[in-house]
Design a protein around this motif. Structure first.
Motif, PDB file in Angstrom:
ATOM      1  N   ASN A 334       0.890  -1.220   0.104  1.00 16.06           N
ATOM      2  CA  ASN A 334       0.090   0.021   0.018  1.00 16.06           C
ATOM      3  C   ASN A 334       0.762   1.412  -0.151  1.00 16.06           C
ATOM      4  O   ASN A 334       0.295   2.414  -0.286  1.00 16.06           O
ATOM      5  N   ARG A 335       2.020   1.114   0.344  1.00 16.55           N
ATOM      6  CA  ARG A 335       3.040   2.245   0.321  1.00 16.55           C
ATOM      7  C   ARG A 335       3.485   2.540  -0.987  1.00 16.55           C
ATOM      8  O   ARG A 335       4.619   1.757  -1.648  1.00 16.55           O
ATOM      9  N   HIS A 336       3.263   3.465  -1.965  1.00 16.77           N
ATOM     10  CA  HIS A 336       3.593   3.615  -3.212  1.00 16.77           C
ATOM     11  C   HIS A 336       3.181   5.032  -3.619  1.00 16.77           C
ATOM     12  O   HIS A 336       2.410   6.036  -3.069  1.00 16.77           O
ATOM     13  N   VAL A 337       3.861   5.549  -4.685  1.00 15.99           N
ATOM     14  CA  VAL A 337       3.575   6.955  -5.224  1.00 15.99           C
ATOM     15  C   VAL A 337       2.066   6.901  -5.961  1.00 15.99           C
ATOM     16  O   VAL A 337       1.681   5.911  -6.378  1.00 15.99           O
ATOM     17  N   ALA A 338       1.750   8.053  -6.125  1.00 21.78           N
ATOM     18  CA  ALA A 338       0.559   8.436  -6.750  1.00 21.78           C
ATOM     19  C   ALA A 338       0.558   8.063  -8.233  1.00 21.78           C
ATOM     20  O   ALA A 338       1.797   8.290  -8.686  1.00 21.78           O
ATOM     21  N   ARG A 339      -0.443   7.909  -8.836  1.00 22.63           N
ATOM     22  CA  ARG A 339      -0.509   7.526 -10.250  1.00 22.63           C
ATOM     23  C   ARG A 339       0.345   8.666 -11.155  1.00 22.63           C
ATOM     24  O   ARG A 339       1.375   8.156 -12.044  1.00 22.63           O
ATOM     25  N   GLU A 340       0.048   9.939 -10.833  1.00 23.25           N
ATOM     26  CA  GLU A 340       0.773  10.753 -11.579  1.00 23.25           C
ATOM     27  C   GLU A 340       2.387  11.035 -11.451  1.00 23.25           C
ATOM     28  O   GLU A 340       3.023  11.961 -12.062  1.00 23.25           O
ATOM     29  N   GLU A 341       2.472  10.508 -10.234  1.00 24.11           N
ATOM     30  CA  GLU A 341       4.237  10.769  -9.907  1.00 24.11           C
ATOM     31  C   GLU A 341       4.916   9.650 -10.281  1.00 24.11           C
ATOM     32  O   GLU A 341       6.114   9.620  -9.596  1.00 24.11           O
ATOM     33  N   PHE A 342       4.585   8.610 -10.867  1.00 26.89           N
ATOM     34  CA  PHE A 342       5.284   7.353 -11.101  1.00 26.89           C
ATOM     35  C   PHE A 342       6.505   7.676 -11.902  1.00 26.89           C
ATOM     36  O   PHE A 342       7.649   7.323 -11.489  1.00 26.89           O
ATOM     37  N   ILE A 343       6.311   8.208 -12.928  1.00 25.12           N
ATOM     38  CA  ILE A 343       7.524   8.617 -13.926  1.00 25.12           C
ATOM     39  C   ILE A 343       8.315   9.871 -13.300  1.00 25.12           C
ATOM     40  O   ILE A 343       9.731   9.552 -13.084  1.00 25.12           O
ATOM     41  N   PRO A 344       7.982  10.814 -12.719  1.00 20.46           N
ATOM     42  CA  PRO A 344       8.815  11.744 -11.839  1.00 20.46           C
ATOM     43  C   PRO A 344       9.622  11.248 -10.790  1.00 20.46           C
ATOM     44  O   PRO A 344      10.778  11.448 -10.516  1.00 20.46           O
ATOM     45  N   GLU A 345       9.049  10.089  -9.972  1.00 22.22           N
ATOM     46  CA  GLU A 345       9.964   9.385  -8.957  1.00 22.22           C
ATOM     47  C   GLU A 345      10.995   8.783  -9.551  1.00 22.22           C
ATOM     48  O   GLU A 345      12.071   8.553  -9.009  1.00 22.22           O
ATOM     49  N   ILE A 346      10.784   8.185 -10.561  1.00 16.04           N
ATOM     50  CA  ILE A 346      11.799   7.424 -11.343  1.00 16.04           C
ATOM     51  C   ILE A 346      13.012   8.330 -11.749  1.00 16.04           C
ATOM     52  O   ILE A 346      14.124   7.998 -11.329  1.00 16.04           O
ATOM     53  N   LYS A 347      12.404   9.573 -12.145  1.00 14.54           N
ATOM     54  CA  LYS A 347      13.427  10.537 -12.410  1.00 14.54           C
ATOM     55  C   LYS A 347      14.276  11.124 -11.198  1.00 14.54           C
ATOM     56  O   LYS A 347      15.492  11.108 -11.275  1.00 14.54           O
ATOM     57  N   ARG A 348      13.681  11.036 -10.206  1.00 19.36           N
ATOM     58  CA  ARG A 348      14.082  11.634  -9.049  1.00 19.36           C
ATOM     59  C   ARG A 348      15.226  10.492  -8.496  1.00 19.36           C
ATOM     60  O   ARG A 348      16.201  10.890  -8.066  1.00 19.36           O
ATOM     61  N   GLN A 349      14.967   9.406  -8.710  1.00 18.92           N
ATOM     62  CA  GLN A 349      15.779   8.108  -7.950  1.00 18.92           C
ATOM     63  C   GLN A 349      17.120   8.084  -8.732  1.00 18.92           C
ATOM     64  O   GLN A 349      18.232   7.636  -8.091  1.00 18.92           O
ATOM     65  N   ILE A 350      17.321   8.497 -10.281  1.00 18.06           N
ATOM     66  CA  ILE A 350      18.388   7.921 -10.898  1.00 18.06           C
ATOM     67  C   ILE A 350      19.751   8.450 -10.196  1.00 18.06           C
ATOM     68  O   ILE A 350      20.782   8.203 -10.075  1.00 18.06           O
ATOM     69  N   PRO A 351      19.656  10.062  -9.918  1.00 16.37           N
ATOM     70  CA  PRO A 351      20.962  10.486  -9.380  1.00 16.37           C
ATOM     71  C   PRO A 351      21.290   9.998  -8.027  1.00 16.37           C
ATOM     72  O   PRO A 351      22.547  10.151  -7.595  1.00 16.37           O
ATOM     73  N   LEU A 352      20.442   9.634  -7.282  1.00 22.75           N
ATOM     74  CA  LEU A 352      20.565   9.001  -6.065  1.00 22.75           C
ATOM     75  C   LEU A 352      21.453   7.708  -6.307  1.00 22.75           C
ATOM     76  O   LEU A 352      22.296   7.496  -5.120  1.00 22.75           O
ATOM     77  N   LEU A 353      21.003   7.107  -7.140  1.00 24.86           N
ATOM     78  CA  LEU A 353      21.622   5.569  -7.270  1.00 24.86           C
ATOM     79  C   LEU A 353      22.931   5.881  -7.850  1.00 24.86           C
ATOM     80  O   LEU A 353      23.977   5.351  -7.166  1.00 24.86           O
ATOM     81  N   ALA A 354      23.191   7.032  -8.619  1.00 22.43           N
ATOM     82  CA  ALA A 354      24.451   7.269  -8.988  1.00 22.43           C
ATOM     83  C   ALA A 354      25.458   7.665  -8.017  1.00 22.43           C
ATOM     84  O   ALA A 354      26.703   7.461  -7.867  1.00 22.43           O
ATOM     85  N   ALA A 355      24.985   8.548  -7.165  1.00 21.29           N
ATOM     86  CA  ALA A 355      25.811   9.070  -5.864  1.00 21.29           C
ATOM     87  C   ALA A 355      26.204   7.929  -5.034  1.00 21.29           C
ATOM     88  O   ALA A 355      27.182   7.835  -4.588  1.00 21.29           O
ATOM     89  N   PHE A 356      25.225   7.090  -4.727  1.00 25.68           N
ATOM     90  CA  PHE A 356      25.477   5.833  -3.826  1.00 25.68           C
ATOM     91  C   PHE A 356      26.504   5.065  -4.378  1.00 25.68           C
ATOM     92  O   PHE A 356      27.609   4.540  -3.704  1.00 25.68           O
ATOM     93  N   VAL A 357      26.678   4.613  -5.939  1.00 27.37           N
ATOM     94  CA  VAL A 357      27.719   3.843  -6.496  1.00 27.37           C
ATOM     95  C   VAL A 357      29.038   4.436  -6.294  1.00 27.37           C
ATOM     96  O   VAL A 357      30.053   3.958  -6.116  1.00 27.37           O
ATOM     97  N   ASP A 358      28.919   5.770  -6.503  1.00 28.79           N
ATOM     98  CA  ASP A 358      30.195   6.374  -6.435  1.00 28.79           C
ATOM     99  C   ASP A 358      30.797   6.544  -5.132  1.00 28.79           C
ATOM    100  O   ASP A 358      31.923   6.188  -4.722  1.00 28.79           O
TER     101      ASP A 358
END
Length: 598
Positions: A334-358
């Motif tokens: 039940n914990r998930h983003v709203a329908r209209e936020e699905f693609i924006p949330e994907i965009k938000r996470q990409i730089p966070l993953l890159a920073a973690f790998v570095d």
């Protein structure tokens, strides 16, 4: 996930990856194009010969060349008629004879792998053309949109030059679909419907927006008029093909004598051998996947027992482990983003993953080559999946890499809710690891830097998908998700998809599993939402073997890493292992293991 949300065509046009890149597809007729046999078979002679042969294979397929980032013949279209198939088979036989002049044992280890990859590709091309015969019964094999979409979206030349190239391709579209219609014989209903959906998407690509783009370009008025005439004729050819398929689908509907989408053991085992190039046989992988499913259930149950008092303090814990695991997953989903936020949330996470790998020094990255998140083009939709990567080839490695995400516009409120529960707070993070960083996007950047053109171009799906699956577990082991038991429980659910992909594919195509049993496997035993399970059933009816690539590659990569860690002890360097492993392009995992051992 997907290369699981991966459209099988994107594989199977990219990767749908993807696999629209395969030489098993149509190749352009070039006449007398036999590979040269040079020298007495010394390693240095083989290096020159093998690269020459690879370039000849590439030149024979303008479509493959475009996906690889080579545009020399981009204005040519492969016409998939009988003459082309005959010419392709003649080229295959001549090439195999030429390769037989070298003893693989006399070559360097790296060249020995190249020899093996070339032989496998040529033999599989012959098998697909003469035995599998997908060009007859899979109408979804035919779609002109993929290369045109890449030409329009890749700024490798001026806008005007690219539009002229597209116009050249459009001129040949009527001949292409005439050959396609002549080829179709005894098709499956499922692949006919998919062809209708995806070719309708091609109409969207060639519609008014393209006409407006041409009018706004720097083409002179006579060229604009010429382009419009060619575009209109191409659209008419596609509309005619779609109409023909719609009538065909109506005739196939409800008949008992229609070809089954199931390919059976006699086709499945050789397809697995050619496509996966694994240390497992198809049957062995199936048996390992069944055992892995039981192991995952045990691990997930331990987490479920730990979390039960936190989320259900006043409810007795069920005695059945699948019941208690399922109840917890259902609650957490039940914990998930709203329908209209699905693609924006994907965009938000990409730089966070890159920073973690570095920050954790996990694998080399290249910030000069950004990842572009976009809505999946319409001509790539309809294969029962929702996310994929479209990566540039080794000849144009600085072009954009696209993370394709299908919007939820076509879903009802109920379907969208089910989909978002499947890709909940935790699972969406794992999806982004798989598709983006350090999964497909990162791996394919490394592959384009490989010094071996053959290993980069002859993409092995099990290596590509296996790395993406391996990267999910590796990221959690290194601390992504803060070691939350909720994340590990959801990872178990996600990893069950990889395992059940392999179980499902073999069980459906070889053992004849029916839809009801498949839905029980996916929903009750793998805890998938109904929308996801229905999409997966659709996908297994449209593809064969590709769904096994995730578990096959993952199992071999993870086993290999654990062996190296045990051998090296305190000297083991995870980043060095990753960078070395990825340096061998898209070679099969057993080949990479052999090369790293050397």
């Amino acid at each position: 996930m997907t290369k699981t949300l991966k459209p099988f065509l994107a594989l199977v046009a990219l990767l749908a990856i993807a696999l629209a890149l395969t030489a098993c597809g149509p190749a352009r007729t070039t006449g007398a194009d036999e590979p040269r046999i040079a020298g007495p078979g010394q390693p240095q002679d083989f290096a020159a010969f093998s690269e020459d042969l690879m370039m000849r294979m590439l030149a024979r397929s303008p479509e493959w060349s475009i996906f690889a980032g080579r545009y020399d013949d981009a204005g040519e279209v492969t016409i998939p008629d009988a003459a082309q198939r005959q010419d392709e088979l003649a080229f295959v036989e001549a090439s195999l004879q030429a390769l037989a002049a070298w003893d693989p044992e006399a070559l360097t280890p790296d060249q020995r792998i190249d020899h093996m990859l070339l032989v496998n590709r040529l033999e599989s091309t012959r098998w697909y053309q003469t035995t599998f015969l997908g060009w007859q019964w899979m109408p979804s094999s035919y779609n002109v949109a993929g290369p045109i979409g890449l030409l329009l979206n890749t700024p490798y030349a001026s806008e005007e030059e690219r539009l002229r190239t597209v116009m050249s391709r459009l001129r040949q579209v009527p001949a292409y679909y005439a050959a396609a219609r002549a080829n179709i014989d005894g098709p499956t209903l499922e692949h006919t419907r998919l062809a209708i959906t995806q070719n309708r998407g091609a109409l969207g690509l060639l519609g008014d927006s393209l006409s407006e783009r041409v009018q706004a370009s720097g083409l002179d008025p006579s060229e604009v008029g010429e382009f419009e005439g060619v575009r209109t004729a191409a659209v008419a050819a596609i509309e005619g093909f779609v109409s023909h398929l719609e009538q065909l689908a109506d005739r196939l509907e409800g008949r008992d004598d229609v070809r089954s989408f199931r390919i059976g053991a006699e086709l499945y085992e050789p397809k697995f051998k050619y496509d996966i190039q694994s240390g497992f046989s198809a049957r062995e992988l199936h048996e390992r996947a069944l055992a892995e499913k039981d192991r995952l259930h045990g691990d997930m149950d331990a987490v479920a027992v730990q979390l039960w008092p936190k989320y259900f303090p006043d409810a007795p814990m069920p005695g059945d482990r699948l019941d208690r695991i399922g109840r917890l997953i259902d609650h957490l989903s039940n914990r998930h983003v709203a329908r209209e936020e699905f693609i924006p949330e994907i965009k938000r996470q990409i730089p966070l993953l890159a920073a973690f790998v570095d920050e954790h020094g996990l694998v080399e990255q290249d910030p000069s080559r950004p990842l572009v998140v976009r809505e999946t083009p319409e001509y790539m939709r309809g294969g029962g999946a929702g996310a994929s990567i479209s990566a540039p080839g080794p000849f144009n490695p600085t072009a954009d890499t696209y993370y394709n995400v299908t919007p939820l516009d076509g879903y009802s409120d109920e379907e969208a809710a089910s989909y978002l529960r499947e890709y909940n707070h935790w699972v969406l993070q794992i999806l982004n690891i798989h598709e983006a960083i350090p999964g497909h996007y990162t791996q394919l950047l490394h592959a384009n830097k490989s010094p071996s053109l053959i290993k980069s171009l002859l993409r092995n799906g099990a290596m590509i998908e296996g790395w993406a699956v391996y990267s999910e577990r590796m990221m959690l082991e290194e601390g992504w998700g803060n070691d939350e038991p909720e994340m590990w429980l959801m990872y178990g659910k996600w990893n069950l998809r990889v395992v059940t992909n392999a179980i499902l594919d073999y069980a459906v195509h070889v053992e004849g599993m029916e839809r009801e049993a498949a839905m029980d496997l996916l929903m009750r035993q793998a805890f998938q939402e109904r929308t996801e399970a229905e999409n997966k059933w659709r996908r297994v009816t449209l593809s064969q073997v590709q769904l096994t690539s995730y578990f096959s590659g993952y199992a071999e990569i993870y086993d290999f890493r654990e062996r190296v860690k045990q051998q090296q002890g305190d000297d083991f360097d995870l980043r060095a292992f990753h960078d070395r492993f990825l340096s061998f392009g898209n070679a099969p995992v057993p080949a990479i293991i052999e090369l790293m051992a050397e």
